[in-house]
Enzyme design. Structure first.
Site, mmCIF file in Angstrom:
data_model
loop_
_atom_site.group_PDB
_atom_site.id
_atom_site.type_symbol
_atom_site.label_atom_id
_atom_site.label_comp_id
_atom_site.label_asym_id
_atom_site.label_seq_id
_atom_site.Cartn_x
_atom_site.Cartn_y
_atom_site.Cartn_z
ATOM 1 N N ARG A 1 0.819 -1.217 0.000
ATOM 2 C CA ARG A 1 0.000 0.000 0.000
ATOM 3 C C ARG A 1 0.850 1.264 0.000
ATOM 4 N NH1 ARG A 1 -5.063 -1.988 3.828
ATOM 5 N NH2 ARG A 1 -6.416 -2.521 2.073
ATOM 6 N N LYS B 1 -14.292 -14.808 7.442
ATOM 7 C CA LYS B 1 -15.585 -14.625 8.105
ATOM 8 C C LYS B 1 -16.750 -14.578 7.132
ATOM 9 C CE LYS B 1 -16.130 -12.305 11.839
ATOM 10 N NZ LYS B 1 -16.327 -11.100 12.669
ATOM 11 N N GLY C 1 -7.043 -7.304 1.049
ATOM 12 C CA GLY C 1 -5.680 -7.175 1.541
ATOM 13 C C GLY C 1 -4.955 -8.511 1.597
ATOM 14 N N GLY D 1 -12.644 -4.411 1.860
ATOM 15 C CA GLY D 1 -14.044 -4.076 2.102
ATOM 16 C C GLY D 1 -14.595 -3.138 1.036
HETATM 17 P P1 ADP Z 1 -9.118 -10.498 2.295
HETATM 18 O O1 ADP Z 1 -8.234 -9.690 3.205
HETATM 19 O O2 ADP Z 1 -8.453 -10.844 1.018
HETATM 20 O O3 ADP Z 1 -10.485 -9.876 2.117
HETATM 21 P P2 ADP Z 1 -10.022 -12.141 4.454
HETATM 22 O O4 ADP Z 1 -9.489 -11.142 5.419
HETATM 23 O O5 ADP Z 1 -11.470 -12.279 4.323
HETATM 24 O O6 ADP Z 1 -9.384 -11.903 3.014
HETATM 25 O O7 ADP Z 1 -9.487 -13.586 4.837
HETATM 26 C C1 ADP Z 1 -8.127 -13.902 4.914
HETATM 27 C C2 ADP Z 1 -7.857 -14.926 5.974
HETATM 28 O O8 ADP Z 1 -8.703 -16.062 5.834
HETATM 29 C C3 ADP Z 1 -6.442 -15.451 5.866
HETATM 30 O O9 ADP Z 1 -5.705 -14.975 6.972
HETATM 31 C C4 ADP Z 1 -6.602 -16.976 5.883
HETATM 32 O O10 ADP Z 1 -5.681 -17.616 6.746
HETATM 33 C C5 ADP Z 1 -8.006 -17.149 6.400
HETATM 34 N N1 ADP Z 1 -8.588 -18.423 5.973
HETATM 35 C C6 ADP Z 1 -8.758 -18.889 4.733
HETATM 36 N N2 ADP Z 1 -9.259 -20.137 4.745
HETATM 37 C C7 ADP Z 1 -9.404 -20.488 6.045
HETATM 38 C C8 ADP Z 1 -9.859 -21.666 6.716
HETATM 39 N N3 ADP Z 1 -10.260 -22.740 6.038
HETATM 40 N N4 ADP Z 1 -9.852 -21.653 8.054
HETATM 41 C C9 ADP Z 1 -9.436 -20.565 8.737
HETATM 42 N N5 ADP Z 1 -9.000 -19.433 8.171
HETATM 43 C C10 ADP Z 1 -8.975 -19.390 6.831
HETATM 44 MG MG MG Z 2 -8.230 -9.475 5.365
#
Ligand code: ADP
Ligand code: MG
Length: 396
Positions: free
Chosen positions: A39, A200, A352, A376
Site C-alpha cells: 500500500r 468470516k 488485503g 471491504g
Molecule cells: P481479504 O483480506 O483478502 O479480504 P479475508 O481477510 O477475508 O481476506 O481472509 C483472509 C484470511 O482467511 C487469511 O488470513 C486466511 O488464513 C483465512 N482463511 C482462509 N481459509 C481459512 C480456513 N479454512 N480456516 C481458517 N482461516 C482461513
Molecule cells: Mg483481510
C-alpha cells in the site's frame, strides 16, 4: 453510468499550494515492522505527481484500529520511514493529527515537499465523521485529494466531511480502481464468475446476496465455506463455523437454487488438527473428522473451480481459499490464483490478504487485469452500493 470523478487536473495549478492527500497506508505490521509495503508503494505515483506539480503534500492515513486516542502500537512512524526510503527524500512526520505538531510540519513544507500526519484514528472525530475535526484537518491545506481507495466505503472525517470543506479531487489510484470496478458492476462480459474465500462468512454474506442477481457463477471456498457446508447438513468438525449465520447461508443456497446463478461449494477439503501440522490430509466434505478442521479446499475442488473459471470473461476474486500463511494449506489458493490469472477477460483480485497471497505465492501481479488495494471497499463496490468517499468527490 459509472463514476465521473474529478481528477487532479481539475484542481488547476498546484505550484506552492498545500494539498491534503488522504492515502491508504494501512499496512500489516508484525513486531513493529511493515510486513507488506504494497500500500505504501501504491501511494507513490500520486505523491510523485503532486510533488512534480510543485505542491506541498501533507499525507494522512489511518493504521489499524486504535480506539480514538494515541496508541504507540499504531503509530505511522514506521510508514514515514518507509515512505522516505521509497521516495528517496525526507518525510517529516507530525506527532499528532491536527495539533501543534501537525501545523508546524504543514507550515514547514517547501513546494514539492512531503509530510505525514500521525494516525487519523488517534482522534475520535475521525470515525465519527466529525465536522469540527474535519475543519481542523481542512485548515492544514488548500485542496484535498483522496487516493485511499481502501477507505472510500467509510463515512469517516478524512474521507467524507473534509472533502466538503475543500476543493477536491480523486487521486490516480482511486480513479484507476473505480474505472476497473465499474466494469464489474455495469454489464460485465459473461460468463461473470466470482470466487470468494477468506475467514468470516458474516463479512461476506452481503456481497454473496448481492451477487446472486449479478454473477453467473459463485465459487465459495476459504473458512467461510464451512458455514455453508453446515447449512447443507455436513458435519464440519472443528472448522471455522459461525452458528448464527447458518440460517442465512441456507437462505442464500435456496435463492441460488431458485435463480440463474451457479453456486459451487467445495467437494473435498484439506484437514489437520491445527495449522501448525506439517501435513494435511484430504477428505470429501462428508468425511470431515470431528477432531480436525478444514484449512484449505481439496484438489478436486480446485480442479472444479478452475473449470468454472476457464471460460469466464469476467472474474472477481476475494479471499484466500485456505490458510495460505502456512505452506501445507497453500495449494487451493495457488490453484485458484493461477486459474484466475489464466482467464482471458477482465480479472480483478480484491482484498488485503488476497493481494498479499498473490505476492507471497510469487504470482506476477500483471497476470491479472487489476489487483485492488481495497478489501471491504472493493466488496461493497461490486455489491453495487454507493460508497460515501466516492459520492462526496462527485459533489461539486
Ligand atoms: P481479504 O483480506 O483478502 O479480504 P479475508 O481477510 O477475508 O481476506 O481472509 C483472509 C484470511 O482467511 C487469511 O488470513 C486466511 O488464513 C483465512 N482463511 C482462509 N481459509 C481459512 C480456513 N479454512 N480456516 C481458517 N482461516 C482461513
Ligand atoms: Mg483481510
Amino acid at each position: 453510468v459509472g463514476h465521473e470523478l474529478p481528477g487532479i487536473d481539475s484542481l488547476g495549478d498546484l505550484r506552492g499550494r498545500r494539498v491534503l492527500l488522504r492515502a491508504d497506508l494501512n499496512v500489516p505490521l508484525a513486531d513493529g515492522r511493515i510486513a507488506d509495503d504494497g500500500r505504501v508503494r501504491a501511494s507513490l505515483p500520486t505523491i510523485a505527481r503532486l510533488t512534480s506539480a510543485g505542491a506541498r503534500v501533507l499525507v494522512c492515513s489511518h493504521l489499524g484500529r486504535p480506539k480514538g486516542s494515541p496508541d504507540p502500537r499504531y503509530s505511522l512512524a514506521p510508514v514515514a520511514v518507509r515512505l522516505a526510503e521509497l521516495l528517496d527524500r525526507s518525510v517529516p512526520m507530525a506527532t499528532d493529527v491536527v495539533g501543534e505538531s501537525a501545523s508546524s510540519v504543514a507550515a514547514g513544507l517547501p513546494a514539492g515537499g512531503v509530510g505525514l500526519l500521525e494516525n487519523l484514528r488517534f482522534e475520535p472525530g475521525e470515525t465519527a465523521d466529525d465536522e469540527e475535526f474535519a475543519r481542523r484537518l481542512a485548515m492544514l491545506a488548500d485542496v484535498y485529494v483522496d487516493d485511499a481507495f481502501g477507505a472510500v466505503h467509510r463515512a469517516h472525517a478524512s474521507v467524507s466531511a473534509v472533502a466538503r470543506l475543500l476543493p477536491h479531487a480523486a487521486g490516480d489510484l482511486v480513479r484507476r480502481e473505480v474505472a476497473v470496478l465499474d466494469r464489474l458492476v455495469e454489464q460485465p462480459d459473461r460468463p461473470y464468475a466470482v470466487v470468494l474465500g477468506g475467514a468470516k462468512v458474516s463479512d461476506k454474506l452481503p456481497v454473496v446476496a448481492a451477487l446472486l442477481g449479478r454473477a453467473d457463477r459463485l465459487l465459495i471456498g476459504g473458512g467461510m465455506c464451512f458455514t455453508f457446508l453446515a447449512a447443507q447438513g455436513f458435519a464440519v468438525g472443528r472448522s471455522l463455523l459461525e452458528e448464527d449465520q447458518v440460517a442465512a447461508c441456507r437462505d442464500v443456497l435456496a435463492a441460488a437454487d431458485a435463480g440463474q446463478v451457479r453456486l459451487r461449494l467445495p467437494v473435498d477439503v484439506a484437514v489437520a488438527a491445527t495449522t501448525d501440522d506439517d501435513r494435511a490430509s484430504v477428505v470429501p466434505v462428508d468425511r470431515i473428522p470431528a477432531d480436525q478442521a478444514g484449512f484449505d479446499i481439496g484438489p478436486q475442488t480446485a480442479a472444479l473451480f478452475a473449470q468454472e473459471l476457464a471460460d469466464a470473461r469476467t472474474v472477481f476474486w476475494n479471499g484466500p481459499m485456505g490458510v495460505f500463511e502456512h505452506e501445507p494449506f497453500q495449494a487451493g489458493t495457488r490453484a485458484v490464483a493461477e486459474a484466475v490469472a489464466r482467464t482471458r477477460g477482465l480479472s480483478v483480485v480484491g482484498g488485503g490478504d488476497s493481494a498479499a497471497a498473490v505476492r507471497a505465492l510469487g504470482i506476477p501481479e500483471n497476470s491479472f487485469t487489476h489487483v485492488s488495494t481495497g478489501g471491504g471497499a472493493s466488496l461493497e463496490f461490486i455489491e453495487g452500493r454507493t460508497l460515501p468517499g466516492l459520492a462526496v468527490l462527485e459533489e461539486r
